[in-house]
Design an enzyme around this catalytic site. Structure first.
Site, short mmCIF file in Angstrom:
data_model
loop_
_atom_site.label_atom_id
_atom_site.label_comp_id
_atom_site.label_asym_id
_atom_site.label_seq_id
_atom_site.Cartn_x
_atom_site.Cartn_y
_atom_site.Cartn_z
CE1 TYR A 1 38.02 35.04 44.48
CE2 TYR A 1 36.20 36.12 44.78
CZ TYR A 1 36.44 35.25 44.21
OH TYR A 1 35.83 34.40 43.84
CB SER B 1 33.35 36.96 42.54
OG SER B 1 32.83 36.45 43.99
P1 NAP Z 1 39.22 26.95 41.80
O1 NAP Z 1 38.18 25.36 41.97
O2 NAP Z 1 40.09 26.91 42.91
O3 NAP Z 1 39.98 26.47 40.24
C1 NAP Z 1 40.88 27.39 40.55
C2 NAP Z 1 41.72 27.05 39.38
O4 NAP Z 1 42.69 27.66 39.29
C3 NAP Z 1 42.44 26.43 39.56
O5 NAP Z 1 42.56 24.96 38.39
C4 NAP Z 1 44.11 26.13 40.14
O6 NAP Z 1 45.19 25.38 39.48
C5 NAP Z 1 44.12 27.59 39.25
N1 NAP Z 1 44.53 28.65 39.76
C6 NAP Z 1 45.03 29.32 40.63
N2 NAP Z 1 46.04 29.52 40.99
C7 NAP Z 1 46.53 29.28 39.62
C8 NAP Z 1 48.14 30.49 39.37
N3 NAP Z 1 48.86 30.54 40.13
N4 NAP Z 1 48.89 29.55 37.80
C9 NAP Z 1 48.00 28.91 37.27
N5 NAP Z 1 46.28 28.38 37.33
C10 NAP Z 1 45.93 28.93 38.68
O7 NAP Z 1 37.99 27.89 41.34
P2 NAP Z 1 37.01 27.41 40.97
O8 NAP Z 1 35.41 27.94 42.44
O9 NAP Z 1 36.38 26.38 39.92
O10 NAP Z 1 36.99 29.53 40.16
C11 NAP Z 1 36.99 29.96 38.93
C12 NAP Z 1 36.55 31.44 39.58
O11 NAP Z 1 35.38 31.36 39.39
C13 NAP Z 1 37.43 32.03 40.02
O12 NAP Z 1 37.78 33.61 39.37
C14 NAP Z 1 36.43 32.76 40.89
O13 NAP Z 1 36.86 33.46 41.44
C15 NAP Z 1 34.94 32.41 39.86
N6 NAP Z 1 34.07 32.19 41.07
C16 NAP Z 1 33.87 31.07 41.93
C17 NAP Z 1 33.01 30.73 42.49
C18 NAP Z 1 32.23 29.14 42.95
O14 NAP Z 1 31.27 30.02 43.81
N7 NAP Z 1 33.28 28.57 43.08
C19 NAP Z 1 31.34 31.97 42.88
C20 NAP Z 1 32.21 33.38 42.42
C21 NAP Z 1 33.35 33.60 41.63
P3 NAP Z 1 45.36 24.15 40.23
O15 NAP Z 1 43.82 23.42 40.09
O16 NAP Z 1 46.01 23.89 40.30
O17 NAP Z 1 45.13 24.69 41.79
#
Ligand code: NAP
Length: 247
Positions: free
Chosen positions: A166, A153
């Site tokens: 985070y 991130s």
């Molecule tokens: P998201 O929509 O919240 O998806 C996160 C995923 O991780 C979900 O499938 C969730 O499962 C899974 N997860 C969470 N806790 C878990 C656990 N204890 N065991 C197994 N799986 C688990 O987030 P996202 O935005 O796609 O983020 C994906 C990555 O990108 C992350 O590393 C985040 O930090 C990074 N990121 C995102 C953004 C952004 O703007 N979206 C920006 C910078 C970095 P469930 O579906 O079952 O909850």
């Protein structure tokens, strides 16, 4: 966006494990890898979401995926070892490992963060990727040119106030990536890199910026070029790099 155009068969014959594959960026990554020929191992904590991704891949006629329901908050060393054994029996190798699953956790002053919340977040965002990578190393070494991606991130590269555990966890992920990359340099064919997705239209982004217009940000599918580049053979030799999905 990161400038890379992937050939349709880029990942043919490759086995790629994606954590958090049921939703958001992980779901898009799993679908994109399958569409480019990979057998995808869908790891996540919500079985129904993993099954929906599985069905979508199967309906599209892509290589048959595998489902691995695992809660990274509670998984123990033996769970990771069992998974490695299962993958060895089914596929014999692992060509790609995408550490995508993460929690956002409390966004507040550090001195307001409860110790329990801190530990829960570090367990999912840092300890689990470490333990999973360790268990997968023999399988990664068996692949001809394996690629490990840590999803980071912007707050894991330049900290900002109120981003709490985070941000600290993403700094740790960058450190894990750098140590691993340096250890593999010249000693194996495994490359290890990190990707900062940038603002992307997912549930996590919505939770972090509730007042923002979601349409302002790209869909997860639009940020896939950097993941495909790192997972395919065109990135052979790229190691220890902190890349941005937006280029
Ligand atoms: P998201 O929509 O919240 O998806 C996160 C995923 O991780 C979900 O499938 C969730 O499962 C899974 N997860 C969470 N806790 C878990 C656990 N204890 N065991 C197994 N799986 C688990 O987030 P996202 O935005 O796609 O983020 C994906 C990555 O990108 C992350 O590393 C985040 O930090 C990074 N990121 C995102 C953004 C952004 O703007 N979206 C920006 C910078 C970095 P469930 O579906 O079952 O909850």
């Amino acid at each position: 966006m990161f400038d890379y155009s992937a050939p349709q068969d880029l990942l043919k014959g490759r086995v790629i494990l994606v954590t958090g594959a049921g939703d958001g960026i992980g779901r898009a990554c799993a679908l994109s890898c399958a569409a480019h020929g990979a057998s995808v191992v869908l790891l996540g904590r919500t079985l129904s979401k993993l099954e929906a991704v599985y069905d979508e891949i199967e309906a599209a006629g892509h290589p048959q995926p595998a489902i691995c329901p695992l809660n990274l908050e509670t998984a123990a060393e033996k769970d990771y070892d069992e998974l490695a054994d299962q993958l060895f029996d089914t596929f014999g190798k692992l060509d790609g490992l995408v550490h995508n699953a993460a929690l956002l956790g409390p966004r507040t002053l550090l001195d307001s963060v409860k110790n329990e919340a801190w530990q829960q977040l570090m367990q999912v965002n840092v300890n689990a990727p470490f333990a999973l990578t360790k268990a997968m190393m023999p399988l990664l070494r068996t692949a001809p040119d394996a690629s490990v991606i840590f999803v980071s991130s912007s707050v894991g590269r330049k900290a900002r106030a109120y981003w709490g555990p985070y941000a600290v966890s993403k700094f740790a992920i960058e450190g894990l990536m750098q140590v691993m990359a340096d250890e593999q340099e010249g000693t194996s064919e495994i490359r290890v890199n990190s990707v900062n997705p940038g603002a992307t239209r997912t549930a996590m982004r919505k939770a972090a910026y509730p007042a923002e217009e979601p349409e302002k940000n790209p869909e997860p599918a639009q940020i896939m070029p950097v993941f495909l580049y790192l997972l395919g053979p065109d990135s052979k030799g790229v190691n220890g790099q902190a890349l941005d999905a937006r280029g």
